[in-house]
Design a protein around this motif. Structure first.
Motif, PDB file in Angstrom:
ATOM      1  N   LEU A 157      22.493 101.777 -41.216  1.00 56.20           N
ATOM      2  CA  LEU A 157      21.951 101.058 -42.364  1.00 56.20           C
ATOM      3  C   LEU A 157      22.228 101.835 -43.653  1.00 56.20           C
ATOM      4  O   LEU A 157      22.057 103.052 -43.713  1.00 56.20           O
ATOM      5  N   LYS A 158      22.656 101.129 -44.691  1.00 57.78           N
ATOM      6  CA  LYS A 158      22.908 101.751 -45.983  1.00 57.78           C
ATOM      7  C   LYS A 158      21.614 102.282 -46.599  1.00 57.78           C
ATOM      8  O   LYS A 158      20.524 101.758 -46.319  1.00 57.78           O
ATOM      9  N   PRO A 159      21.679 103.292 -47.460  1.00 56.86           N
ATOM     10  CA  PRO A 159      20.508 103.657 -48.254  1.00 56.86           C
ATOM     11  C   PRO A 159      20.011 102.434 -49.033  1.00 56.86           C
ATOM     12  O   PRO A 159      20.796 101.719 -49.656  1.00 56.86           O
ATOM     13  N   GLY A 160      18.736 102.183 -48.960  1.00 59.69           N
ATOM     14  CA  GLY A 160      18.185 100.991 -49.587  1.00 59.69           C
ATOM     15  C   GLY A 160      18.349  99.730 -48.761  1.00 59.69           C
ATOM     16  O   GLY A 160      17.889  98.658 -49.178  1.00 59.69           O
ATOM     17  N   GLY A 161      18.995  99.831 -47.593  1.00 57.20           N
ATOM     18  CA  GLY A 161      19.183  98.675 -46.726  1.00 57.20           C
ATOM     19  C   GLY A 161      17.890  98.257 -46.050  1.00 57.20           C
ATOM     20  O   GLY A 161      16.905  98.997 -46.029  1.00 57.20           O
ATOM     21  N   ARG A 162      17.900  97.048 -45.499  1.00 53.84           N
ATOM     22  CA  ARG A 162      16.702  96.481 -44.900  1.00 53.84           C
ATOM     23  C   ARG A 162      16.895  96.258 -43.402  1.00 53.84           C
ATOM     24  O   ARG A 162      17.932  95.760 -42.964  1.00 53.84           O
ATOM     25  N   LEU A 163      15.857  96.621 -42.656  1.00 52.33           N
ATOM     26  CA  LEU A 163      15.850  96.446 -41.207  1.00 52.33           C
ATOM     27  C   LEU A 163      14.693  95.534 -40.837  1.00 52.33           C
ATOM     28  O   LEU A 163      13.575  95.699 -41.354  1.00 52.33           O
ATOM     29  N   TYR A 164      14.949  94.581 -39.938  1.00 52.86           N
ATOM     30  CA  TYR A 164      13.920  93.650 -39.490  1.00 52.86           C
ATOM     31  C   TYR A 164      13.833  93.700 -37.973  1.00 52.86           C
ATOM     32  O   TYR A 164      14.811  93.432 -37.273  1.00 52.86           O
ATOM     33  N   VAL A 165      12.646  94.057 -37.481  1.00 59.34           N
ATOM     34  CA  VAL A 165      12.399  94.192 -36.045  1.00 59.34           C
ATOM     35  C   VAL A 165      11.459  93.078 -35.609  1.00 59.34           C
ATOM     36  O   VAL A 165      10.310  92.994 -36.086  1.00 59.34           O
ATOM     37  N   PHE A 166      11.922  92.213 -34.713  1.00 53.11           N
ATOM     38  CA  PHE A 166      11.093  91.148 -34.155  1.00 53.11           C
ATOM     39  C   PHE A 166      10.761  91.494 -32.711  1.00 53.11           C
ATOM     40  O   PHE A 166      11.655  91.852 -31.933  1.00 53.11           O
ATOM     41  N   GLU A 167       9.492  91.346 -32.351  1.00 51.77           N
ATOM     42  CA  GLU A 167       9.085  91.620 -30.975  1.00 51.77           C
ATOM     43  C   GLU A 167       7.957  90.692 -30.551  1.00 51.77           C
ATOM     44  O   GLU A 167       7.230  90.133 -31.377  1.00 51.77           O
ATOM     45  N   HIS A 168       7.810  90.556 -29.229  1.00 54.02           N
ATOM     46  CA  HIS A 168       6.660  89.862 -28.649  1.00 54.02           C
ATOM     47  C   HIS A 168       5.407  90.697 -28.893  1.00 54.02           C
ATOM     48  O   HIS A 168       5.443  91.924 -28.783  1.00 54.02           O
ATOM     49  N   ASN A 169       4.319  90.027 -29.200  1.00 52.01           N
ATOM     50  CA  ASN A 169       3.087  90.717 -29.549  1.00 52.01           C
ATOM     51  C   ASN A 169       2.183  90.877 -28.317  1.00 52.01           C
ATOM     52  O   ASN A 169       1.620  89.904 -27.828  1.00 52.01           O
ATOM     53  N   PRO A 170       2.003  92.105 -27.815  1.00 52.42           N
ATOM     54  CA  PRO A 170       1.189  92.282 -26.614  1.00 52.42           C
ATOM     55  C   PRO A 170      -0.293  92.039 -26.838  1.00 52.42           C
ATOM     56  O   PRO A 170      -1.060  91.966 -25.872  1.00 52.42           O
ATOM     57  N   ARG A 171      -0.729  91.900 -28.091  1.00 53.70           N
ATOM     58  CA  ARG A 171      -2.135  91.586 -28.355  1.00 53.70           C
ATOM     59  C   ARG A 171      -2.459  90.133 -28.030  1.00 53.70           C
ATOM     60  O   ARG A 171      -3.632  89.755 -27.959  1.00 53.70           O
ATOM     61  N   ASN A 172      -1.434  89.324 -27.853  1.00 52.78           N
ATOM     62  CA  ASN A 172      -1.616  87.905 -27.564  1.00 52.78           C
ATOM     63  C   ASN A 172      -1.611  87.713 -26.045  1.00 52.78           C
ATOM     64  O   ASN A 172      -0.592  87.954 -25.392  1.00 52.78           O
ATOM     65  N   PRO A 173      -2.716  87.270 -25.443  1.00 51.28           N
ATOM     66  CA  PRO A 173      -2.772  87.164 -23.976  1.00 51.28           C
ATOM     67  C   PRO A 173      -1.795  86.148 -23.399  1.00 51.28           C
ATOM     68  O   PRO A 173      -1.294  86.330 -22.287  1.00 51.28           O
ATOM     69  N   LEU A 174      -1.487  85.079 -24.133  1.00 47.82           N
ATOM     70  CA  LEU A 174      -0.528  84.095 -23.639  1.00 47.82           C
ATOM     71  C   LEU A 174       0.865  84.713 -23.559  1.00 47.82           C
ATOM     72  O   LEU A 174       1.625  84.458 -22.617  1.00 47.82           O
TER      73      LEU A 174
END
Length: 263
Positions: A157-174
């Motif tokens: 990633l470049k300096p000043g670049g943006r990273l987006y991490v998507f994940e399943h949320n383990p706090r959600n029982p479903l």
């Protein structure tokens, strides 16, 4: 020491090759089928969020990496929603990468550039990308290998670049129930947003923010506004950690990112 198989995290065959040809985004799970009729409906929630968060995706000119891209669904849905730019995908599964080209719609133009990973490592140069995204990947990565993934994302990633991490949320029982009963997730180990945040900060200097997504069934358009009102509530089926990498000489003070600490 022998070189690890380029399809693996630790020298073992990539399990995703077994699912590549028939991969349908987990819709072999009956509960997930009740909430959405196609994988694209779930992916579109992330795509719309990204387009709101990263308006430069609509104007073009950005170099974008989809790390652990699978069959390329997030890139395909993003472009279908109007995203422009130079897209590149990488994955440990060469079987998945072959499916990207086979499934890519002609009306979207040429498929994105593709490259195999060797474990966490990629063949890209330091600071090559303006934007990197990693969607529903980390829960498949062995815990001991996750720091290498965070480090690699920070490296490309470049300096000043943006990273987006998507994940399943383990706090959600479903979510926990669906993951436990989906074949492709048989070895998954879910991780909380706080683990992602700490892992990123151990690898590089970032300004961080977290939103929670997918409170409502994704196929019901008139409920999308409810999702946007609840991004603060840590019970959505998914979460997104947004990270802006430190620019040269210090942190980039963009108003688009808030330094919000998770409870």
């Amino acid at each position: 020491m022998s070189t690890p198989d380029p399809q693996s995290w630790s020298g073992e065959p990539a399990e995703f090759d077994d699912y590549a040809a028939e991969y349908q985004g987990g819709l072999d799970n009956p509960i997930k089928r009740m909430l959405g009729s196609s994988p694209d409906q779930f992916i579109a929630v992330k795509a719309r969020w990204l387009l709101r968060r990263e308006p430069g995706l609509r104007s073009g000119g950005l170099s974008i990496l989809d790390y652990g891209c699978g069959v390329g669904s997030l890139m395909r849905v993003l472009i279908g929603h109007g995203a422009k730019g130079s897209f590149t995908g990488c994955d440990i599964s060469t079987g998945m990468l072959r499916q990207v080209e086979r499934r890519w719609p002609r009306e979207l133009g040429a498929p994105p550039a593709l490259a195999p990973q060797q474990g966490a490592s990629t063949p890209f140069a330091d600071g090559q990308f303006d934007v990197a995204m990693i969607s529903a990947v980390l829960h498949h990565v062995p815990i001991e290998d996750r720091p290498a993934v965070y480090a690699e994302l920070g490296r490309v990633l470049k300096p000043g670049g943006r990273l987006y991490v998507f994940e399943h949320n383990p706090r959600n029982p479903l979510v926990r129930h669906v993951i436990a009963n989906t074949p492709i997730d048989r070895n998954a180990i879910l991780l909380d947003a706080n683990e992602v945040r700490h892992g990123l900060l151990d690898a590089a200097r970032y300004e961080l923010d977290t939103d929670y997504l997918m409170f409502m069934p994704p196929g019901i358009a008139f409920l999308r506004g409810v999702d946007r009102l609840l991004t603060w509530l840590p019970m959505g089926a998914q979460y997104a950690v947004a990270a802006r990498k430190a620019a040269s000489g210090g942190m980039d003070g963009s108003p688009g990112f808030r330094d919000r600490t998770e409870a």
